[in-house]
Write a protein that holds these residues in place. Sequence first.
Motif, PDB file in Angstrom:
ATOM      1  N   TYR A   2      23.156  -0.545  -9.693  1.00 51.74           N
ATOM      2  CA  TYR A   2      22.467   0.691  -9.988  1.00 51.74           C
ATOM      3  C   TYR A   2      22.838   1.165 -11.392  1.00 51.74           C
ATOM      4  O   TYR A   2      24.014   1.239 -11.737  1.00 51.74           O
ATOM      5  N   LYS A   3      21.837   1.442 -12.179  1.00 54.49           N
ATOM      6  CA  LYS A   3      22.121   1.882 -13.551  1.00 54.49           C
ATOM      7  C   LYS A   3      21.639   3.302 -13.747  1.00 54.49           C
ATOM      8  O   LYS A   3      20.493   3.627 -13.482  1.00 54.49           O
ATOM      9  N   LYS A   4      22.550   4.117 -14.218  1.00 53.85           N
ATOM     10  CA  LYS A   4      22.175   5.494 -14.485  1.00 53.85           C
ATOM     11  C   LYS A   4      21.534   5.573 -15.854  1.00 53.85           C
ATOM     12  O   LYS A   4      21.771   4.712 -16.700  1.00 53.85           O
ATOM     13  N   PRO A   5      20.737   6.615 -16.085  1.00 52.68           N
ATOM     14  CA  PRO A   5      20.172   6.766 -17.424  1.00 52.68           C
ATOM     15  C   PRO A   5      21.297   6.910 -18.442  1.00 52.68           C
ATOM     16  O   PRO A   5      22.386   7.389 -18.116  1.00 52.68           O
ATOM     17  N   CYS A   6      21.016   6.520 -19.671  1.00 56.68           N
ATOM     18  CA  CYS A   6      22.013   6.583 -20.729  1.00 56.68           C
ATOM     19  C   CYS A   6      22.534   8.007 -20.902  1.00 56.68           C
ATOM     20  O   CYS A   6      21.775   8.971 -20.844  1.00 56.68           O
ATOM     21  N   GLY A   7      23.827   8.141 -21.081  1.00 57.05           N
ATOM     22  CA  GLY A   7      24.392   9.454 -21.366  1.00 57.05           C
ATOM     23  C   GLY A   7      24.711  10.273 -20.137  1.00 57.05           C
ATOM     24  O   GLY A   7      25.173  11.398 -20.252  1.00 57.05           O
ATOM     25  N   GLN A 338      13.595  -0.556  -7.920  1.00 52.92           N
ATOM     26  CA  GLN A 338      14.885  -0.518  -8.613  1.00 52.92           C
ATOM     27  C   GLN A 338      14.856  -1.353  -9.887  1.00 52.92           C
ATOM     28  O   GLN A 338      15.354  -0.939 -10.921  1.00 52.92           O
ATOM     29  N   ILE A 339      14.247  -2.540  -9.768  1.00 53.91           N
ATOM     30  CA  ILE A 339      14.180  -3.416 -10.934  1.00 53.91           C
ATOM     31  C   ILE A 339      13.367  -2.736 -12.046  1.00 53.91           C
ATOM     32  O   ILE A 339      13.756  -2.739 -13.209  1.00 53.91           O
ATOM     33  N   THR A 340      12.262  -2.122 -11.630  1.00 50.69           N
ATOM     34  CA  THR A 340      11.419  -1.428 -12.605  1.00 50.69           C
ATOM     35  C   THR A 340      12.210  -0.325 -13.298  1.00 50.69           C
ATOM     36  O   THR A 340      12.185  -0.198 -14.524  1.00 50.69           O
ATOM     37  N   THR A 343      14.804  -1.747 -15.656  1.00 49.84           N
ATOM     38  CA  THR A 343      14.162  -2.284 -16.857  1.00 49.84           C
ATOM     39  C   THR A 343      13.884  -1.161 -17.840  1.00 49.84           C
ATOM     40  O   THR A 343      14.151  -1.276 -19.035  1.00 49.84           O
ATOM     41  N   PHE A 344      13.364  -0.056 -17.337  1.00 50.39           N
ATOM     42  CA  PHE A 344      13.061   1.062 -18.229  1.00 50.39           C
ATOM     43  C   PHE A 344      14.325   1.650 -18.840  1.00 50.39           C
ATOM     44  O   PHE A 344      14.351   2.039 -19.986  1.00 50.39           O
ATOM     45  N   ARG A 345      15.398   1.678 -18.032  1.00 47.36           N
ATOM     46  CA  ARG A 345      16.627   2.286 -18.544  1.00 47.36           C
ATOM     47  C   ARG A 345      17.278   1.419 -19.602  1.00 47.36           C
ATOM     48  O   ARG A 345      17.934   1.925 -20.508  1.00 47.36           O
ATOM     49  N   LEU A 346      17.138   0.129 -19.475  1.00 50.55           N
ATOM     50  CA  LEU A 346      17.771  -0.766 -20.437  1.00 50.55           C
ATOM     51  C   LEU A 346      16.894  -0.997 -21.667  1.00 50.55           C
ATOM     52  O   LEU A 346      17.385  -1.372 -22.717  1.00 50.55           O
ATOM     53  N   TRP A 347      15.603  -0.800 -21.518  1.00 50.00           N
ATOM     54  CA  TRP A 347      14.682  -1.036 -22.605  1.00 50.00           C
ATOM     55  C   TRP A 347      14.970  -0.081 -23.763  1.00 50.00           C
ATOM     56  O   TRP A 347      15.258   1.070 -23.507  1.00 50.00           O
ATOM     57  N   PRO A 348      14.935  -0.437 -25.002  1.00 49.83           N
ATOM     58  CA  PRO A 348      14.555  -1.758 -25.509  1.00 49.83           C
ATOM     59  C   PRO A 348      15.768  -2.656 -25.792  1.00 49.83           C
ATOM     60  O   PRO A 348      15.663  -3.553 -26.613  1.00 49.83           O
ATOM     61  N   PHE A 349      16.880  -2.374 -25.186  1.00 47.98           N
ATOM     62  CA  PHE A 349      18.057  -3.212 -25.436  1.00 47.98           C
ATOM     63  C   PHE A 349      18.477  -3.894 -24.140  1.00 47.98           C
ATOM     64  O   PHE A 349      19.387  -3.418 -23.468  1.00 47.98           O
TER      65      PHE A 349
END
Lengths: 351, 262
Positions: A2-7, A338-340, A343-349
């Motif tokens: 699970y990835k939280k939004p940056c920050g 979740q994958i979607t 992907t958005f949270r990691l984009w564009p890196f």
Amino acid sequence: MYKKPCGVFDETYEQDSALVRTGYRWLMLVLLLACLFGVLPLFAGNYFMDAMINIAIMVIAALGLQIIIGFTGQVSLGHAAFMAVGAYTSAMLSTHLGMSFWIAMPLAALFAGLLGILIAMPALRIRGFYVAVTTLAAHYIIMWLILHGGNLTKGVSGMTAGEIRIGSFAFDNELKFYYLAMLFAATAVFLTSNMMRTKIGRAMIAVRDNDLAAEFMGINVFKTKVTAFFLSSLYAGVAGSLLAHYQGIITVDQFTLMDSIWMLAMLIIGGATITGAIMGVVFLKILQQVVLFGAPMIGHVFPIFAGSAVAAFMQIFFGAVIILFLIFEPRGLFHRWQITLSTFRLWPFPY
Amino acid sequence: MDEKKAVAVKVSDISLSFGGVRALSDVSFDVHEGEILAIIGPNGAGKTSMLNCINGFYHADRKGSIVYKDRELIGMKTYDIAKLSVARVFQGIQTYGGMTTLDNLMTGMHLTLDYGVLASFFYFWSKAKKQEMEKRRKIEDIIDFLEIKHIRKAYVGELAYGLRKRVDFGRALAMEPDLLLLDEPMAGMNLEEKEDMARFILDVSEEKQTTMVLVEHDMGVVMDIADHIVVLDFGKKIADGTPEQISKDPVVIAAYLGEEGN
């Protein structure tokens, strides 16, 4: 993972284990609830409300099934029968004894739950496949009892259930009942989410993933399975009771083995989480509506397919959907979601 | 061997058979408080069976006895034995793949959490939340200690083998064990991972004085970290002593390397 939004950082353990983690998610939740409870009923007609009530009731039932199948890993094929137990108990208490829904429903749910324990006791001493067969047997026994219950269950002619009322206020149309059903569904989702982040939920998943290790860690595997079965049947009982009082009359052919299997299909499509169960129910119910409206159109364009061919098409179509999900999305809609998100949270890196 | 230490687990005359196969016959040994006892022996010697008997997963013959904390363990249920703070690290991978590392460790705390289903439903207004948060602090200590902070929220089923073994070890530590049974905690690891694991085991042993029973094939590791070694061969105890004694024991050398002239 699970990835939280940056920050977004958690500063306390409470924050870390919160169900809703960020302000943005709170906003989305409030918007969703406002939409469901405020905006939607303003615009929707009775037909749509009816569909939504069905979805809400099925969400409760599917959550129950998710507890036993998705979380504890025991396949049950008797879920529709437990719904029937809840529905009939509630209807009988209301018709024969004149009880109010608010007393009949908890009693019906409890009775379904206890019956679940009774059936689980022999079934859960063994694993996997055998549990499925035992619950299958339970389905037919329960259905036979209801059909041959004489004046008590009214057999094939169907059983009536009274209106739900609070004082002089009756939930007598789709709109009023919609609020009630949604409130029940939302409560079920909330309570189940709570349970899954405590030791009870963890014990269930431990039993599913590795019952041997669970036993070594001090988890009473049998007790955990029985608890799961009890809760599962309890949810089914609540859903059945709501259904009975919504429709006012229930018959045995509303609770067939096919219905149990449809619920199983919902979980397969949704994935083994709470959100997954909701997604599965909504997806299949929407699909059902699409087919309901689409099939006559096909019949219109190709007259050769009209009539019974359209009904057959529905079954084939649903079957195809389940097969396609098993092949291409075996972990369900929730996993894709979740994958979607990730992907958005990691984009564009994307590292 | 330090004779002053009290006996933590007294194993006497343990016999176990599966059908006609005798897995263990009349095995007796003492595990002393705070020591690391290693059980070694060739494959199929009955090492894992011995641990399973202590765990109550296999039921040894009633004529023998395993006494721990003044309780007879033979005949007790596995999860009841777990309540006596007996933790187990498994051979191979036996973690819960569908849970995160954090939840795996929290599952180890299962017994120390004292609330029921109803409390779990009403998380915020019940003692469930308070207890969970208390335990979470301890879990974070274990996560720090095992250096698995980066995989805290990762699903264990997606982790590499060495990390999963570490999670398994952490889960056992989360039970706050008085007796820790380790079944080949280092099997299949590379040298670096083995060194890490050996360090963790020694640290736990030193800090918490946890009594440990270790089954391990890597003789180098066993000789380095064990205080006391029991050698099994074909279900019988053939030697019992300190690492120095064992490494010079002719019977042990024969069992491992084969007897000369045969």
